[in-house]
Design a protein around this motif. Structure first.
Motif, short mmCIF file in Angstrom:
data_model
loop_
_atom_site.label_atom_id
_atom_site.label_comp_id
_atom_site.label_asym_id
_atom_site.label_seq_id
_atom_site.Cartn_x
_atom_site.Cartn_y
_atom_site.Cartn_z
N GLU A 121 -110.21 86.20 24.39
CA GLU A 121 -110.44 87.62 24.62
C GLU A 121 -109.13 88.37 24.83
OE1 GLU A 121 -113.15 88.15 27.81
OE2 GLU A 121 -114.80 87.08 26.84
N LEU A 122 -108.23 87.75 25.58
CA LEU A 122 -106.95 88.39 25.88
C LEU A 122 -105.99 88.33 24.70
CD1 LEU A 122 -106.31 87.04 29.51
CD2 LEU A 122 -106.91 89.38 28.86
N MET A 123 -106.03 87.23 23.93
CA MET A 123 -105.07 86.98 22.86
C MET A 123 -105.81 86.53 21.60
SD MET A 123 -102.37 84.91 25.29
CE MET A 123 -101.00 85.01 24.14
N PRO A 124 -106.55 87.44 20.97
CA PRO A 124 -107.45 87.04 19.88
C PRO A 124 -106.75 86.43 18.67
CG PRO A 124 -107.23 89.44 20.00
CD PRO A 124 -106.60 88.90 21.23
N LYS A 125 -105.50 86.78 18.43
CA LYS A 125 -104.83 86.31 17.21
C LYS A 125 -104.34 84.86 17.31
CE LYS A 125 -105.39 90.02 14.80
NZ LYS A 125 -104.30 90.83 14.26
N VAL A 126 -104.45 84.25 18.50
CA VAL A 126 -104.08 82.83 18.60
C VAL A 126 -105.31 81.96 18.86
CG1 VAL A 126 -101.66 83.05 19.23
CG2 VAL A 126 -103.39 83.20 21.02
N SER A 127 -106.50 82.52 18.64
CA SER A 127 -107.72 81.76 18.91
C SER A 127 -107.87 80.58 17.95
CB SER A 127 -108.95 82.68 18.79
OG SER A 127 -109.04 83.23 17.49
N GLN A 128 -107.20 80.65 16.79
CA GLN A 128 -107.29 79.55 15.83
C GLN A 128 -106.33 78.41 16.18
OE1 GLN A 128 -109.71 79.55 13.46
NE2 GLN A 128 -110.29 81.45 14.51
N GLN A 129 -105.59 78.58 17.25
CA GLN A 129 -104.67 77.54 17.72
C GLN A 129 -105.09 77.19 19.16
OE1 GLN A 129 -100.59 77.88 16.08
NE2 GLN A 129 -101.14 80.00 15.65
N PRO A 130 -106.14 76.40 19.30
CA PRO A 130 -106.78 76.19 20.59
C PRO A 130 -105.89 75.45 21.60
CG PRO A 130 -107.71 74.72 18.95
CD PRO A 130 -106.83 75.68 18.22
N HIS B 95 -101.52 82.95 29.97
CA HIS B 95 -102.40 83.97 30.54
C HIS B 95 -103.83 83.51 30.81
CE1 HIS B 95 -98.96 86.37 29.93
NE2 HIS B 95 -99.08 86.38 28.62
N SER B 96 -104.22 82.35 30.30
CA SER B 96 -105.45 81.71 30.72
C SER B 96 -105.49 80.31 30.13
CB SER B 96 -106.70 82.48 30.28
OG SER B 96 -107.87 81.80 30.72
N ALA B 97 -105.99 79.36 30.94
CA ALA B 97 -106.21 78.00 30.44
C ALA B 97 -107.68 77.77 30.14
CB ALA B 97 -105.69 76.98 31.46
N VAL B 98 -108.48 78.83 30.17
CA VAL B 98 -109.88 78.80 29.75
C VAL B 98 -109.94 79.41 28.36
CG1 VAL B 98 -112.21 79.65 30.21
CG2 VAL B 98 -110.74 78.94 32.12
N GLN B 99 -110.42 78.63 27.39
CA GLN B 99 -110.32 79.05 26.00
C GLN B 99 -110.97 80.41 25.73
OE1 GLN B 99 -108.62 76.98 23.47
NE2 GLN B 99 -108.57 79.07 22.71
N SER B 100 -112.18 80.61 26.25
CA SER B 100 -112.89 81.86 25.97
C SER B 100 -112.14 83.07 26.52
CB SER B 100 -114.31 81.81 26.54
OG SER B 100 -114.28 81.58 27.95
N THR B 101 -111.56 82.92 27.71
CA THR B 101 -110.81 84.02 28.31
C THR B 101 -109.54 84.29 27.52
OG1 THR B 101 -111.62 83.39 30.50
CG2 THR B 101 -109.73 84.87 30.43
N ARG B 102 -108.84 83.22 27.15
CA ARG B 102 -107.61 83.39 26.37
C ARG B 102 -107.91 84.04 25.02
NH1 ARG B 102 -103.27 80.49 23.37
NH2 ARG B 102 -101.32 81.16 24.36
#
Length: 353
Positions: free
Chosen positions: A233-242, A224-231
């Motif tokens: 926002e969209l998928m906050p629970k996987v932010s720790q798996q960059p 759903h996004s290959a830009v980390q900040s956007t992803r």
């Protein structure tokens, strides 16, 4: 309707044989019971017509059937059917059956979108299920029963299974794999492994485990996004798996298995459909054996998102194809009955069928 007790369903034939022999019955009875459980997906021990009553009574005593009753069934204008099932503890779970018909009306392909959890802990911004939170994991038998019930309702063989319903399958890894092995087995639904897709938000530990499994299940990543900040926002629970770690895990997966991964991408207007987002996706795809599956944005109650413009979709497809990236655009199915991607959610329904 009731599903077979999960503990009984997950017994192998040798284990079931040992159990039945220990009860004092001939070993050949085990094969009969095994066939009723896995080939016929019977909904009562009384239906096991060639099994003697004393054995049926012992089975019912030791492994009582668990509730699995349809409390809602809706049919879309495109033939898609959405089911809400009530489980043994009163929880509700949703399942979707999507037929593809030949010109003469015969079903030539039947796909089932199956849930792996009651609710979902991932809280993705575009998904109705995530707003409900997680209630519990589904057992293997409850996952298999979804598929078997849809097959019986359509009176057509299920050809494809996608674990893309409610839940994050890699947070219920063991039960999901147990269910899919049953579904894949020649003694059960006998659906080819390559026709079974597991869709994950990108749980790296699950990707690593799947790469070591012998079955050739298909892996799909909700990107759903290959830009980390956007992803994030969209998928906050996987932010720790960059994303860099995710790409490394996917490259290792493809190298180890030789299988392509599918990257699911929901194009959302003014969120992840810019030229910057497109270039980031192209960069992510470089050196990765993958296929991009663009998804139409489906309306979700209370969500502000809108689908990207048709012009934008065409531009993305042309650009990705020109760069040699395999790409397809998935057709939305069942959106009029809230059965499309992102629309499933646990809710009490007033209409019973």
């Amino acid at each position: 309707m009731a599903p077979m007790n999960n503990e009984l369903m997950t017994l192998t034939l040798p284990e079931l044989t040992g159990l039945i022999e220990a009860w004092g019955f001939p070993r050949f009875r085990a094969k009969q019971v095994h066939e009723w459980i896995h080939r016929h997906h019977c909904t009562s021990f009384d239906a096991m017509s060639n099994v003697p009553a004393p054995l049926r009574q012992r089975l019912a005593q030791e492994y009582p059937f668990e509730e699995f009753s349809p409390v809602d069934r809706q049919v879309s204008i495109d033939g898609t059917r959405k089911y809400v099932f009530k489980l043994n503890d009163g929880c509700l779970v949703e399942t979707v059956g999507m037929p593809t018909h030949r010109q003469d009306g015969i079903i030539e392909r039947l796909s089932v979108c199956v849930s792996s959890q009651v609710g979902c802990p991932m809280a993705c911004a575009f998904c109705a299920t995530g707003r409900e939170g997680l209630t519990r994991n589904l057992q293997a038998g409850e996952i298999v029963q979804q598929i078997a019930t849809v097959q019986k309702d359509f009176e057509a063989r299920v050809s494809n299974v996608v674990v893309m319903g409610q839940g994050e399958p890699f947070l219920n890894y063991d039960e999901v794999l147990s269910a899919l092995r049953m579904v894949n087995s020649a003694d059960d639904l006998h659906i080819g492994a390559r026709h079974i897709t597991i869709s994950t938000c990108g749980i790296i530990s699950g990707i690593e485990r799947l790469s070591d499994e012998p079955e050739q299940f298909t892996l799909a990543i909700s990107l759903h996004s290959a830009v980390q900040s956007t992803r994030d926002e969209l998928m906050p629970k996987v932010s720790q798996q960059p994303l860099p770690l995710l790409k490394t895990a996917l490259k290792n997966y493809t190298q180890k298995t030789g299988r392509r991964v599918s990257l699911e991408y929901l194009l959302i207007k003014n969120v992840n459909d810019s030229e910057e987002q497109l270039l980031a996706l192209l960069d992510l795809c470089r050196g990765l054996l993958c296929h991009i599956n663009l998804l139409p944005m489906n309306p979700v109650e209370g969500a502000p998102f809108q689908p990207a413009a048709e012009k934008t979709v065409r531009h993305w497809m042309r650009t990705l194809e020109a760069e040699g990236v395999e790409i397809s655009m998935r057709k939305s199915r069942g959106s009029d009955i809230d059965g499309a991607c992102g629309q499933l959610k646990n809710r009490i329904v007033s209409r019973e069928t």
